[in-house]
Structures are given as structure tokens and as C-alpha cells.
Design an enzyme around this catalytic site. Structure first.
Site, PDB file in Angstrom:
ATOM      1  N   ASP A  80       2.747  -5.804  12.069  1.00 33.96           N
ATOM      2  CA  ASP A  80       1.559  -6.012  11.239  1.00 33.96           C
ATOM      3  C   ASP A  80       0.281  -5.476  11.866  1.00 33.96           C
ATOM      4  O   ASP A  80      -0.766  -5.481  11.231  1.00 33.96           O
ATOM      5  CB  ASP A  80       1.380  -7.511  10.949  1.00 33.96           C
ATOM      6  CG  ASP A  80       0.913  -8.275  12.182  1.00 33.96           C
ATOM      7  OD1 ASP A  80       1.335  -7.897  13.297  1.00 33.96           O
ATOM      8  OD2 ASP A  80       0.140  -9.228  12.033  1.00 33.96           O
TER       9      ASP A  80
ATOM     10  N   CYS B  32      18.170  20.613 -16.875  1.00 35.17           N
ATOM     11  CA  CYS B  32      16.768  20.948 -17.169  1.00 35.17           C
ATOM     12  C   CYS B  32      15.880  20.629 -15.977  1.00 35.17           C
ATOM     13  O   CYS B  32      15.103  21.471 -15.507  1.00 35.17           O
ATOM     14  CB  CYS B  32      16.257  20.170 -18.383  1.00 35.17           C
ATOM     15  SG  CYS B  32      17.130  20.507 -19.908  1.00 35.17           S
TER      16      CYS B  32
ATOM     17  N   ASP C 198       1.289  -1.528  16.260  1.00 39.29           N
ATOM     18  CA  ASP C 198       2.678  -1.377  15.790  1.00 39.29           C
ATOM     19  C   ASP C 198       2.888  -0.049  15.058  1.00 39.29           C
ATOM     20  O   ASP C 198       4.029   0.338  14.798  1.00 39.29           O
ATOM     21  CB  ASP C 198       3.049  -2.523  14.836  1.00 39.29           C
ATOM     22  CG  ASP C 198       3.021  -3.881  15.511  1.00 39.29           C
ATOM     23  OD1 ASP C 198       3.418  -3.954  16.686  1.00 39.29           O
ATOM     24  OD2 ASP C 198       2.589  -4.856  14.872  1.00 39.29           O
TER      25      ASP C 198
ATOM     26  N   CYS D 269      18.594  17.051 -20.011  1.00 34.60           N
ATOM     27  CA  CYS D 269      19.662  16.670 -19.088  1.00 34.60           C
ATOM     28  C   CYS D 269      19.296  17.092 -17.675  1.00 34.60           C
ATOM     29  O   CYS D 269      18.248  17.695 -17.442  1.00 34.60           O
ATOM     30  CB  CYS D 269      20.992  17.303 -19.497  1.00 34.60           C
ATOM     31  SG  CYS D 269      21.011  19.093 -19.325  1.00 34.60           S
TER      32      CYS D 269
ATOM     33  N   ASP E  47       8.288  -7.615  15.570  1.00 37.56           N
ATOM     34  CA  ASP E  47       7.162  -7.882  16.455  1.00 37.56           C
ATOM     35  C   ASP E  47       6.916  -9.396  16.451  1.00 37.56           C
ATOM     36  O   ASP E  47       7.161 -10.058  15.437  1.00 37.56           O
ATOM     37  CB  ASP E  47       5.921  -7.131  15.934  1.00 37.56           C
ATOM     38  CG  ASP E  47       4.697  -7.398  16.775  1.00 37.56           C
ATOM     39  OD1 ASP E  47       4.776  -7.202  17.995  1.00 37.56           O
ATOM     40  OD2 ASP E  47       3.667  -7.822  16.209  1.00 37.56           O
TER      41      ASP E  47
END
Length: 730
Positions: free
Chosen positions: A625, A17, A629, A14, A428
Site C-alpha cells: 500500500d 472481422c 512498495d 465475427c 507487506d
């Protein structure tokens, strides 16, 4: 020096633990740990000068749990399968022994249903014979786990189960002993309570394990994409070898219809390759000598020889699988709420159970032990916080898996959670909104269009400018032949001049036309029209006369406008960020429906623009990309990299969109919203089960076995609700 350790943890039952292990590990010097109950794993970062991996594993084992370094996926899957079979066998054994005991419960029901009750079933020694194997063989792990928890001054679900079932079992045993020498004594037996409770808990755990197996189906699907073998060229011979035997620089033969086994570069042959599993593009890509290929993509119609450049864990697909695994094993901030609650839950429940017993025994039914006893056991059992611990990680596992199937890679649970808070997104321009490569958009010939295009392409073929490449490709698509060029001169920033045969050709801006004294005013409106659309327009003059005009632009992606519209529907402000001049920027933004334009921004100023928006109180996502950036992606609340971009951008980002499909951006945010809703539903129902169940049990409305059934199936319902995410439409 920091090192990473991935561990498989066994014995957790559970949230108490997993919270206990995590708390103990994080108290160790130089250790940062994240324990995932649903995946039964731990991700540990540690300083190897301060602590060793053996010490970390030893610490976990001292707590009473098993810990081993994460195994090979196939071995782990096999062990899981074996464990599931063992669970099934134990469940069947427990179920068979429990059926007669379950039947005896009819004796406790005040209504007579006419069922015969064989005297042997009510014999305490016969019941003892059936209940003992369930209590100590099937239920043995509960005792072991409870003992380890108490030894380490903590309490988990197994403490509650061991307490509740032991109380029922040993009380029944003492009642049975009282019948020795006293055949008229009518014992109060609760063997069926302890046995049925353990059986129901096992049943719940079995269903839970089956359901949890389905949460990792996304990884299995990704693994299924990999080729299993490869054909390599050795000493002129083609040899079929297992995939893990392929080395960098090996020559790999890929025949039509086969999967490309590793990332590489084409050294001979020509074919089209279906890269949809990586890029999302359904149209096959033509591959020739020198072109890169991605492992696990499908070779369609020609034989290729490729030089392996990345193998094993370094391939693109292996990187995707690693990201998904790490995301599924990570912990979202909302999970800390569940972990904190679970830490206090068990001790509080034990106290409530004792209090319930005393109230019933002293006040409700004074001196009536059986009622007080049953009610106290029901309180103990109903309160096990299993479902609370599974509420968040199962949703994270399914959500990240669903994302991976769609081409959205979340790098961690925290990013999956943060994405739903985004209210502003910065796109962008180049390579994100646009395709990132110039394309001819318009061509007008004022006289003799065949000759004008032939002269244009012939001259541009000698240029290395990116715009020239776009013009030559346009000419080739029109099947235009070329003529020899006698003289070629580039005029930097303005255009080019050349001579074909005896004719002078000038291609370029109106400034170049003015310098050469060429009249363009009669067709100037065409130039202004193209420039107003954000296009780069050039005049074509032959022998001092304007013969045509051509416009080139970095065209917007087909789905860019749809993606922007979808983001707006989600209530998100959309911004475009670019280094272009404002006129060009606004023209591009207008095509996709973006009103907020941030133009003429130098690459190193992009991060400052993100900070400006954050200072306005916005939760900002940045989509890019390129290498330039990366700072902005890192600074944004959520950085989203386009998968067709640079490795640096992808490395820095929190989410990667495979293949440059912009509509995946709103889908990623929508998936985050759905996952967070799912987590809240799970937490609500888990808390309702426990919080509402305790007073109902304390008031005596729940028999212990009913409480056990409710507790067992609360976990199953939480995992099942998480699995609904697999079927959602986004």
C-alpha cells in the site's frame, strides 16, 4: 509523442472481422491496436508525428467498417438502444415473411402429417415475392460486409452467409424461370432455405446483442452511483446545477441523505458519511473540517460544505469506472488463440464446402445436384466462427464487471488471466496485514489505576510521537481528564520525562528506567510477555516507583487471518515482508498464520525479494500500500494494491483492492480461476460447434436451416455461459 485513441467500430460480425482490423492497424507505422469484438470498440496507441487519427479511422473505413471516436456514454447507450430497436423491427419483418416459406418445408418432409399445403405457397413466383425482401433488404448488410472483406483479400462470417443464401436463392430463381412456358416442370425450390437462414441469423444476433448488453451492467451500476446534480454556493446563494458544471474550488453544500457530488475537503459542518461503495466499510465515517470526502459517497446526518478538489474525470469513482472500462476492452493472451484460428477458418470452410459439393455430386449421389447443393450450403453455414470470437471477450467483460461490483479492480484482461497462475503471494506488513496505525493493546496499573492513567495521558499529550497519539486516544476513550504539565523533556529513542505538580513522571523503555535508577525487575515478566507478542511496551514510573506498564502495537486487521487461510486453501504459499526485526515480525506473522517471514528488509530491497522468489520458479503476487512498495508491485507477476494506500502504489499495481478488505485478495484469485474456466468452456463449445458441426453437415445429416439455427444459437450459448459468472459465489 504517443497518443491514445478510443474508437467505436460498427459492421463487425465475427472474430475474422476484429482480427482483420487489428492486423491492418498494427501494420501501420507507429500504431498499436487492440480491437474488441464484444464491445465493438478499438483502443489504439499511435505516434502522432508518424500517423494521424484521421488516417487510422480512414484505414478502418477502407476495410468497410464504420469508425468514430468513442462517444459520451449516454449518447452511446442511446444509439445502442436505437440499434436494438432496429434489429427488433427487421427481425419481425423477416419473421413474418419467413413463416409461409417455413411452412413449405413440410412439403420436403417424407412423412405426411396431414397439414394442408395451399397451392399458392408452392408457386415459385409467390415464394420469390416473399424471399426477395429478406435476401436483399434484410440480408443487404451481409452482402456489403462480404464484398468489403473480399475486396480486402480476407473472408469473414458474412462471406459464408452471403455465399450460402445466394446459392439457394439464385438456384431457386433459375428453377422458377424453367417453369415459364413449361407448366408441367416441377422446380426444386430453396427460397425457404435462404430466407429462414437469414431470419435465424438475425434472431441469434438479436439475442446476442441483448445478452452482450447485460455484460456491461457493472459499468451501468457504477455510473448509477454518481450524483446527477450539486448545490453550489455562489455570491451567498445556494444554486442547484448539473454535476458537470461544478468546478475545482467551488463550495458545494451537501445536505443529509444526499450523495456527495465530487471529491473534496470539508470546510464547514460535521457529519458521518457512508463510504461503503468505495471502501467496503459498512460503518459510516465521521467527517469534520479538514477531512477529505469522496464523490458519490452518502452524507448521513449533518450538512457539510465542501471545497471541490477533484471533479469530472478526476474523481475517485471516475477513475474506478475508467479502470473497469479499459479492463473490459482489453484482450487476454488466451484470446490470441481464438483470433489465430478465426483468421484461417473462413477460407478453409469455403474450400471444405466446395469439396463437399464435389464429393456428393461425383461420388455419393452422382449427378444429383440438389443433395450436393444442400449439403454444401449446410457446411458453409454451420462453420461461421461467431461464437469463437465472442468466447473470450464476453467472459473478460463479465469477470471484470463482477470484480468491480465486489471491490476488485482488474486493470486489464491479461491481469485477470495471469492471476489464476499465482502460487506465491507476498504481503507487506504495515498497512496491509496491520492497520498501519499504533493502538494501545494492554494497560496494567500496579497501584491506583485512575491516577496512573491520568498522569500517563497528561504527559503523552505534550508529545508528538505516533505512539503518544495512540495513548492519548486510549485515554480519551476511557474519559480520562488531564492535568497541567510543568516540565516536559523527550529522551530520543527511550521515552519522556515530565513533572506534574510536585511529582516526577518517567515513561519509557527499561533502558530509561536503568538510566534513572528505577527498579523494574519485579514486573519485568510483563514487559517480556508484551515484547514476545511484537508489541512496544513502556513502563510508567511516578516518583521513582514503577506504577504501571502500557503496550502499543500496530494491530493486525480483523480479517487478515481469514484472508491468509483462504489463500492457503487455494494452494498459495503466503509470505510476509517487513522491515521489522525478526522477533516482532514472527509475532505478527504468527497471529495471522503465516510461516514464511522475510524480515529486516530495507524499502529498496523489497523488489529483490520478489525476484528471489521468481528465480525459484514461483508465480508471485505482491500486495502493498505504500510508495516504497511500488518497485516490488511493478516487478511481481501480479501487483495488488490496497485501495486505502498511496496513489503511486495503486497506479503501479495490476489489481486494486478497494477499502483494504484483505479477503478480496483470495476472491480476486478465485474470480480469475472461475473466469479462465469459463473462457475454456466457451472456447471448447465454440470449437465443438464448428469442428463437430462441419463433418455432420458434410455427411448430409443437417438441413441448411438446421445448420443456420445451430450456428446462430452457438453465439447465444457462449454469451449466456459468460453471463453465468455474474451469479457465481466466491
Amino acid at each position: 509523442m504517443k497518443e491514445e485513441l478510443k474508437l467505436d467500430i460498427t459492421g463487425m460480425t465475427c472474430a475474422a472481422c476484429s482480427a482483420r482490423i487489428e492486423k491492418v492497424l498494427n501494420k501501420m507505422d507507429g500504431v498499436e491496436a487492440n480491437v474488441n469484438l464484444a464491445m465493438e470498440s478499438a483502443a489504439v496507441s499511435y505516434e502522432n508525428e508518424i500517423v494521424s487519427s484521421d488516417e487510422i479511422i480512414g484505414k478502418i473505413e477502407k476495410l468497410g467498417y464504420g469508425a468514430t471516436e468513442t462517444e459520451d456514454r449516454n449518447v452511446k447507450a442511446q444509439h445502442k438502444e436505437e440499434e436494438l430497436q432496429q434489429r427488433k423491427n427487421k427481425l419481425l419483418f423477416s419473421f413474418l415473411l419467413s413463416i409461409p416459406l417455413l411452412y413449405t418445408m413440410l412439403a420436403h418432409i417424407p412423412w405426411d402429417f396431414g397439414f394442408p399445403m395451399p397451392p399458392i405457397l408452392m408457386n415459385p413466383w409467390f415464394q420469390l415475392l416473399l424471399a426477395t425482401p429478406i435476401q436483399f433488404y434484410i440480408g443487404g448488410p451481409f452482402y456489403t460486409s462480404a464484398f468489403n472483406a473480399l475486396k480486402n483479400k480476407s473472408a469473414n462470417m458474412d462471406v459464408l452467409v452471403a455465399l450460402g443464401t445466394s446459392a439457394a436463392y439464385f438456384y431457386s430463381l433459375t428453377e422458377g424461370v424453367k417453369t415459364i412456358g413449361n407448366p408441367y416442370y416441377a422446380p426444386r425450390l430453396y427460397f425457404e432455405t435462404s430466407a429462414v437462414l437469414i431470419t435465424l441469423i438475425l434472431l441469434g444476433k438479436f439475442f446476442e446483442a441483448l445478452a452482450k448488453g447485460r455484460t456491461t451492467e457493472a459499468i451501468s451500476k457504477l455510473l448509477g452511483l454518481q450524483a446527477k446534480e450539486a448545490t453550489i454556493l455562489k455570491n451567498g446563494n445556494e444554486i442547484r446545477v448539473p454535476l458537470d458544471e461544478v468546478k475545482v474550488a467551488d463550495a458545494v453544500i451537501v445536505k443529509p441523505g444526499e450523495k456527495i457530488p465530487v471529491d473534496g475537503e470539508v470546510v464547514s459542518g460535521q457529519s458521518s458519511v457512508d463510504e461503503s461503495m468505495i471502501t467496503g466499510e459498512s460503518i459510516p465515517v465521521e467527517k469534520m473540517i479538514g477531512d477529505p470526502v469522496i464523490g458519490s459517497t452518502l452524507n448521513k446526518n449533518g450538512t457539510l460544505t465542501i471545497k471541490a478538489t477533484k471533479v469530472g474525470k478526476n474523481t475517485a469513482l471516475a477513475g474506478i469506472i475508467k479502470i473497469v472500462e479499459e479492463a473490459q476492452g482489453s484482450k487476454a493472451p488466451i484470446q490470441r488463440v481464438a483470433d489465430t484460428i478465426s483468421g484461417y477458418f473462413v477460407p478453409v470452410v469455403v474450400a471444405l464446402s466446395i469439396l463437399t459439393f464435389l464429393i456428393w455430386y461425383i461420388i455419393v449421389e452422382p449427378g444429383h445436384f440438389p443433395s450436393a447443393f444442400e449439403t454444401a450450403i449446410a457446411v458453409l453455414v454451420i462453420a461461421c466462427p461467431c461464437s469463437l470470437g465472442l468466447a473470450t471477450p464476453t467472459s473478460i467483460m463479465v469477470g471484470t464487471g463482477k470484480g468491480a461490483e465486489m471491490g476488485i479492480l482488474f486493470k486489464g484482461g491479461e491481469h485477470l488471466e495471469t492471476a489464476h497462475k499465482i502460487n506465491a503471494i507476498v504481503l507487506d506488513k504495515t498497512g496491509t496485514i496491520t492497520k498501519g496505525q499504533p493502538t494501545v493493546t494492554d494497560f496494567i496499573a500496579y497501584q491506583d489505576d485512575k491516577k496512573v492513567l491520568q498522569y500517563l495521558v497528561s504527559v503523552e499529550k505534550s508529545s508528538e510521537h505516533p505512539l503518544a497519539e495512540a495513548i492519548v486516544q486510549f485515554g480519551m476513550s476511557k474519559r480520562t481528564s488531564t492535568l497541567p504539565v510543568k516540565r516536559f523533556t523527550a529522551v530520543p529513542g527511550h521515552g519522556i520525562e515530565a513533572k506534574i505538580g510536585d511529582e516526577e513522571v518517567v515513561i519509557g523503555t527499561k533502558k530509561l528506567m536503568e538510566i534513572r535508577g528505577i527498579q523494574y525487575q519485579t514486573v519485568q515478566n510483563d514487559l517480556l510477555h508484551f515484547e514476545s507478542q511484537g508489541k512496544t511496551a513502556m513502563f510508567i514510573a511516578i516518583q521513582g516507583t514503577i506504577m504501571g506498564i502500557i503496550a502499543v502495537a500496530d494491530t493486525v486487521k480483523e480479517n487478515a487471518k481469514l484472508a491468509v487461510d483462504q489463500l492457503k486453501q487455494l494452494g498459495i504459499e503466503v509470505y510476509m515482508l517487513t522491515g521489522d526485526n525478526e522477533g516482532t515480525a514472527k509475532a505478527i506473522a504468527g497471529q495471522v498464520g503465516i510461516q514464511n517471514v522475510i524480515a529486516e528488509v530495507l524499502p529498496d530491497e523489497k523488489a529483490n525479494q520478489i525476484k528471489e522468489l521468481q528465480l525459484q520458479g514461483k508465480k508471485v503476487a505482491m500486495v502493498g500500500d505504500g510508495i516504497n512498495d511500488a518497485p516490488a508491485l511493478a516487478l511481481a507477476d501480479i501487483g495488488i494494491a490496497i485501495g486505502t494506500g498511496t496513489d503511486v502504489a495503486i497506479e503501479v499495481a495490476d489489481i486494486t483492492i478497494l477499502g483494504g478488505e484483505l479477503t478480496l485478495i483470495p476472491k480476486a484469485i478465485a474470480l480469475s480461476k472461475k473466469t479462465m474456466l469459463n473462457i475454456r468452456q466457451n472456447l471448447f463449445w465454440a470449437l465443438i460447434y464448428n469442428s463437430a458441426g462441419i463433418p455432420v453437415a458434410a455427411l448430409g445429416f443437417l438441413a441448411p436451416w438446421v445448420a443456420g439455427a445451430a450456428m446462430a444459437f452457438s453465439s447465444v450459448s457462449v454469451v449466456t455461459n459468460s453471463l453465468r459468472l455474474k451469479r457465481i459465489k466466491i
